[in-house]
Design a protein around this motif. Structure first.
Motif, short mmCIF file in Angstrom:
data_model
loop_
_atom_site.label_atom_id
_atom_site.label_comp_id
_atom_site.label_asym_id
_atom_site.label_seq_id
_atom_site.Cartn_x
_atom_site.Cartn_y
_atom_site.Cartn_z
N HIS A 62 12.50 89.03 3.63
CA HIS A 62 13.13 88.51 3.81
C HIS A 62 13.20 86.64 4.40
O HIS A 62 14.27 85.87 4.23
CB HIS A 62 14.58 88.69 3.46
N ARG A 63 13.17 86.72 6.27
CA ARG A 63 13.04 85.68 6.55
C ARG A 63 11.47 85.29 6.23
O ARG A 63 12.08 83.56 6.53
CB ARG A 63 12.90 86.56 8.19
N SER A 64 11.10 85.32 5.73
CA SER A 64 9.58 84.72 5.68
C SER A 64 9.69 83.67 4.81
O SER A 64 9.90 82.10 4.68
CB SER A 64 8.46 85.24 5.35
N TRP A 65 10.22 84.42 3.91
CA TRP A 65 10.93 82.90 2.30
C TRP A 65 11.76 82.29 2.31
O TRP A 65 11.70 81.02 1.57
CB TRP A 65 11.90 84.15 1.50
N MET A 66 12.84 82.60 3.26
CA MET A 66 14.15 81.41 4.21
C MET A 66 13.52 80.50 4.48
O MET A 66 14.14 79.95 4.88
CB MET A 66 14.97 82.24 4.20
N LYS A 67 12.19 80.90 5.18
CA LYS A 67 11.58 80.05 6.31
C LYS A 67 11.08 78.59 5.94
O LYS A 67 10.59 77.47 5.86
CB LYS A 67 10.55 80.45 7.21
N ASN A 68 10.89 78.66 4.05
CA ASN A 68 10.64 78.10 3.66
C ASN A 68 11.35 76.97 3.64
O ASN A 68 11.00 75.60 3.13
CB ASN A 68 9.71 78.44 2.09
N GLN A 69 12.40 77.24 3.89
CA GLN A 69 13.25 75.99 3.93
C GLN A 69 13.56 74.71 5.60
O GLN A 69 14.15 74.37 5.89
CB GLN A 69 14.81 76.40 3.39
N GLY A 70 12.60 75.63 5.84
CA GLY A 70 13.03 74.93 7.55
C GLY A 70 14.02 75.19 8.15
O GLY A 70 13.74 74.70 8.94
N ILE A 71 14.21 77.03 8.34
CA ILE A 71 14.75 77.48 8.93
C ILE A 71 15.06 78.07 10.38
O ILE A 71 13.36 78.72 10.09
CB ILE A 71 15.75 78.03 8.37
N PRO A 72 14.78 77.45 11.51
CA PRO A 72 13.82 78.06 12.79
C PRO A 72 14.00 79.51 12.34
O PRO A 72 15.20 80.08 12.60
CB PRO A 72 14.40 77.41 14.08
N ASP A 73 13.51 80.12 13.83
CA ASP A 73 13.34 81.69 13.27
C ASP A 73 14.73 82.55 14.24
O ASP A 73 14.65 83.75 14.23
CB ASP A 73 11.89 82.38 14.60
#
Ligand code: FES
Length: 575
Positions: free
Chosen positions: A24-35
């Motif tokens: 869930h987190r990994s795919w969202m991070k493709n938008q440039g959202i920091p951890d």
């Protein structure tokens, strides 16, 4: 990111250190959202009805940006998502056909996603009820933000109102009072800025309902779309939704029976649209509140219309905002003992706290209670053998002399029959006739179009007749006016008595007595019923689902299987 345990709903997606959280987190991070944005902060869904095909909502991407700033400031994570947008001016056969469909999109988009709270960006007529209905069934912390009205229309030094002047000018052209060139000139000046219709039509009515219900921020009703204060309101709503999530204040705690009763009275005071009757009933029933036509009639009695806006009055929404907006209207109702002042609103204060000392800067636009535009502003609910389950009329938009009337029916079997017949020079019709339109209800059209304010016959317009009694199972645009009886239930296509009316029948309308009677004997009606055949229903596709599942107007035209609350919960997942 750690596996810290979190109480928020979004933690079921983003919390922990296992395979699912990774995904869930990994795919969202493709938008440039920091951890660290996934550290357990509230996730705010911004449910957007932006669309270039919904011109009244075309500026909502900008509103979403204001919301995001507020959400970030308050320590939340904003995530914008689109839902079906319903543009009143373009969508055929009628936007109302898709209100319930859009509400399903909203409910399931909220339920299926990692959202802790939701901001609803609404504007054009049906987008407001559709999003509130879906959000109500999902029952998360929620704030609605209306896009705001357009600036006043202008034409040759005169203010012109969305819709209201289209109806008026079209009749002026038919009656020979206006040239086609002038008519097309007015088109250039009506829609001067971003925003929704700037009359007190359905969009402005529903924006006022949002504020009156307490599900919107103060001033939601009237700030023009292009006024920077609409951006400020959106920014503050972004901050506030994060607090609502932290305090776990859900939509069901705001939209109580008292909130709906307040909204009904506010609708009377603003001379609001008859469409609000359907929408508020549908929203309330999503929450298990059995709001009814009788509530509308009971609560609307004794509420004067004090807002002098088109279509009932003279001014427009920009004037309304500069006069003080909805707050002084609600303050006047509160002073008269007509408001539940303790009802909670999304900014954390009660309605009474939000409107304390609200100034009225223009008593022509917002008139005093003892000098109203119309003494009886509430929606009147009519019953009788022609509408056993009810029909509605908006007295503030009607001609007083026609509110008690007896006349001969001129019947149109459907909208095509109406257009084919209305300007037939041989049509036997005069100013005392009662125009009756069938098969335009929720099932009959289907979708219950806004054709109830049938255009008058050209030959009568040329004689100077300006209003006639009109009766149908259809709706009417909130920008329209006239002595128009709407939402007749049961509708003709369901075998209501409306289906049995014939040319020449006597119909009696008595608004004060709340009666609508067809003066035909029961025996004759039974004989006509034996000859009646229902119209052919659509086969296949969404329209057949609609016709099968839609409830009648007195129940708000929701689908039977959508009524009620089905809290979002946390759905199963398949990874
Ligand atoms: Fe969109 Fe009127 S057409 S608000």
């Amino acid at each position: 990111m750690t596996g810290k345990k979190r109480a928020l709903r979004s933690a079921a997606w983003f919390g922990g250190d296992g395979k699912n959280a990774f995904m869930h987190r990994s795919w969202m991070k493709n938008q440039g959202i920091p951890d660290d944005e996934f550290d357990g902060r509230p996730v705010i869904g911004i449910c957007n009805t932006w669309s270039e095909l919904t011109p009244c909502n075309a500026h909502l991407r900008g509103i979403a940006d204001h919301v995001k700033r507020g959400v970030y400031e308050a320590g939340g994570l904003p995530l914008e998502f689109p839902v079906m947008s319903l543009g009143e001016s373009n969508l055929r056969p009628t936007a109302m056909l898709f209100r319930n469909l859009a509400s399903m999109d909203v409910e399931e988009s909220i339920r299926g996603n990692p959202i802790d709270g939701v901001i609803l960006l609404v504007g054009c007529d049906k987008t407001t009820p559709a999003l509130l209905m879906g959000a109500a069934s999902a029952n998360l912390p929620t704030i609605a933000i209306s896009g705001g009205p357009m600036l006043n229309g202008k034409y040759r030094g005169q203010d012109i109102g969305s819709g209201t002047h289209v109806w008026k000018f079209a009749e002026d052209v038919k009656a020979g009072r206006m040239t086609v060139e002038a008519f097309l000139g007015a088109e250039q000046g009506q829609s001067r800025s971003a925003g929704s219709c700037m009359t007190m039509g359905t969009a402005s009515t529903m924006a006022s309902m949002v504020e009156a219900l307490g599900i919107g921020m103060p001033d939601n009703a009237a700030i023009p779309a292009v006024d920077s204060r609409r951006g400020v309101l959106s920014h503050l709503a972004g901050r506030r939704i994060v607090e609502l999530v932290r305090d776990d204040v859900k939509i069901a705690q705001i939209l109580t029976r008292q909130a709906f009763e307040n909204a009904i009275r506010v609708n009377g005071a603003i001379g609001g649209s008859t469409n609000a009757v359907l929408h508020l009933i549908a929203i309330a029933r999503r929450l298990g509140i059995d709001l009814s036509l009788d509530d509308w009639d009971r609560l609307g009695r004794g509420v004067p219309t004090i807002v002098d806006l088109m279509p009932s009055g003279r001014f427009l929404m920009e004037d309304f905002y500069y006069a003080g907006g909805l707050a002084p209207v609600m303050a006047a109702l509160d002073d008269a003992g007509l408001l539940h002042g303790h009802a909670l609103t999304v900014n954390g204060k009660s309605i009474a706290q939000n409107i304390v000392d609200a100034p009225n800067y223009n008593t022509e636009v917002i008139r005093p209670m003892d000098n109203p535009l119309t003494p009886e502003g509430g929606i009147a609910v009519l019953r009788g053998n022609l509408a056993p389950d009810g029909a509605v009329i908006k007295p503030s938009a009607a001609t007083p002399a026609l509110m008690q009337h007896r006349g001969k029916a001129v019947v149109f079997e459907n909208i095509e029959h109406f257009y084919a017949r209305i300007d037939d020079p041989d049509l036997n019709i005069d100013a005392s006739s009662v125009m009756v339109l069938k098969n335009c209800g929720p099932r009959g059209y289907p979708g219950m179009p806004e054709v109830g304010n049938m255009p008058m016959p050209t030959k009568l317009l040329k004689q100077g007749v300006s209003d006639m009694v009109r009766i149908s199972d259809a709706r009417m645009s909130g920008t329209a006016y006239g002595t128009v009886v709407l939402h007749v239930a049961p509708e003709a296509a369901s075998g209501g008595v409306l289906a049995l009316v014939r040319d020449g029948d006597i119909i009696e309308l008595d608004v004060a007595g709340r009666r609508l009677e067809l003066m035909v004997s029961d025996a004759e009606l039974a004989s006509r019923r034996a000859d009646w055949t229902p119209p052919v229903a659509p086969v296949g596709g969404y329209q057949s689902l609609y016709v099968e599942k839609v409830l009648q107007a007195d129940s708000g035209c929701d689908f039977d299987f959508l009524v009620g609350r089905r809290d979002a919960g946390i759905p199963r997942h398949s990874h």
